[in-house]
Scaffold this active site. Structure first.
Site, PDB file in Angstrom:
ATOM      1  N   PHE A 162       0.781  -1.127   0.150  1.00  0.00           N
ATOM      2  CA  PHE A 162       0.079  -0.069   0.044  1.00  0.00           C
ATOM      3  C   PHE A 162       0.896   1.191   0.191  1.00  0.00           C
ATOM      4  CE2 PHE A 162      -2.952   3.129   1.944  1.00  0.00           C
ATOM      5  CZ  PHE A 162      -4.144   2.840   1.099  1.00  0.00           C
ATOM      6  N   PHE A 164       1.429   4.934  -1.770  1.00  0.00           N
ATOM      7  CA  PHE A 164       0.788   6.297  -2.766  1.00  0.00           C
ATOM      8  C   PHE A 164       1.571   7.455  -2.635  1.00  0.00           C
ATOM      9  CE2 PHE A 164      -2.442   2.816  -2.530  1.00  0.00           C
ATOM     10  CZ  PHE A 164      -2.644   2.399  -3.746  1.00  0.00           C
ATOM     11  N   HIS A 219       4.709  -3.895   3.188  1.00  0.00           N
ATOM     12  CA  HIS A 219       5.974  -3.989   2.210  1.00  0.00           C
ATOM     13  C   HIS A 219       7.210  -3.554   2.709  1.00  0.00           C
ATOM     14  CE1 HIS A 219       4.771   0.432   0.654  1.00  0.00           C
ATOM     15  NE2 HIS A 219       5.036   0.393   1.883  1.00  0.00           N
TER      16      HIS A 219
END
Length: 306
Positions: A162, A164, A219
């Site tokens: 996730f 962004f 991650h």
């Protein structure tokens, strides 16, 4: 009488047409049987024929069929031990069991005595070590799994993390997630746990680590050896955890935090900064367990006085 004769003539013509069509289709299947390799076979007597469209049959280039395993135009075959599906480029040990409904994609490597449950998907270039057991509806991509691991039902490993950011125009952009997940040996991962692939470094789960159900690992996370993560733990991206760390139920760890070895966190704790010294911690934010207990006692006494 004239109308009756016309109807009888039409019926005879229809029967003749259907007979000729059936004959032509049967002949076509017989001629195409050696080269046609569609996914869903059907049998006509002792002949194996494969339903296929004209475009797919033209795309077929390899007509080999090994061990009565049907090969479709995308290069997939039926694994003889369990009835699952595998790509012809995959390297699979003969002792592996791939249950019906499971799919092994191209260039994957499946070790000896591996068991893959129904509905599981092994993505491209995934490596699974020997004697590893994979439950039902597991999804593996962009990862390697060591020997003697257990992945329970619904585990997802190797999907995008996730990540962004907002550009100068105010548009939400996705950060590239291009790296992998590395699972050590003798690791057990509970049902519906998700482990994201890395973006700037691989996500790593150390040897002998045990992970409970419904755990989220972001991650770039690195978890050491012999760690224990209880249910509903959430670990944000780029966290580093040492060896012999225990995380109680619903522990939360913010991104880019480092936790040293031999740390134990009480349930519902939240880690907001680095923990370097071994020991027990708890609270929000997490502090040494003795200080947290004193805080709880003071709060309890003050609430009673009121």
């Amino acid at each position: 009488m004239e109308v009756l004769l016309r109807r009888l003539a039409s019926a005879d013509a229809a029967r003749c047409l259907s007979t000729s069509l059936a004959g032509s289709i049967s002949d076509k299947c017989i001629r195409a049987a050696p080269n046609c390799r569609a996914r869903f076979p059907f049998r006509i007597g002792s002949l194996r024929c494969f339903s296929d469209s004209s475009n797919e049959s033209n795309a077929c280039s390899d007509s080999s069929v090994e061990n009565d395993a049907a090969v479709n135009c995308n290069g997939f075959r039926t694994w003889r031990n369990g009835g699952g599906t595998f790509h012809h480029s995959a390297c699979i040990d003969p002792t592996a069991l791939i249950e019906i409904g499971a799919v092994v994609h191209s260039n994957s490597v499946i070790g000896a005595s591996v068991r893959i449950g129904s509905g599981s998907i092994i993505g491209d270039a995934v490596t699974i070590g020997q004697s590893t057991r994979i439950g039902y509806n597991v999804a593996l991509s962009n990862c390697t799994v060591g020997d003697f691991c257990v992945l329970h039902n619904g585990v997802c490993i190797g999907q995008d993390g996730f990540g962004f950011f907002v550009d100068e125009h105010g548009t939400m952009k996705k950060k590239p997630q291009m790296l992998n997940v590395k699972i050590g040996t003798n690791v057990e991962i509970g049902s519906n746990t998700c482990i994201d692939r890395g973006s700037w470094r691989d996500t790593v789960i150390g040897n002998n680590t045990k992970i409970d159900n419904l755990v989220q690992i972001g991650h770039n996370v690195i978890i050491g050896d012999c760690c224990m993560l209880c249910g509903q733990v959430g670990i944000a991206g780029s966290v580093t955890i040492g060896d012999y760390v225990t995380l109680g139920g619903r522990v939360a760890i913010r991104d880019h935090v480092s936790i040293g070895s031999k740390v134990r966190l009480a349930a519902l704790s939240c880690v907001t900064k680095d923990i370097k010294e071994p020991g027990d911690y708890g609270g929000f934010p997490a502090i040494p367990i003795s200080a947290w207990r004193r805080q709880i006692a003071k709060h309890s006494l003050s609430s009673r006085k009121k």
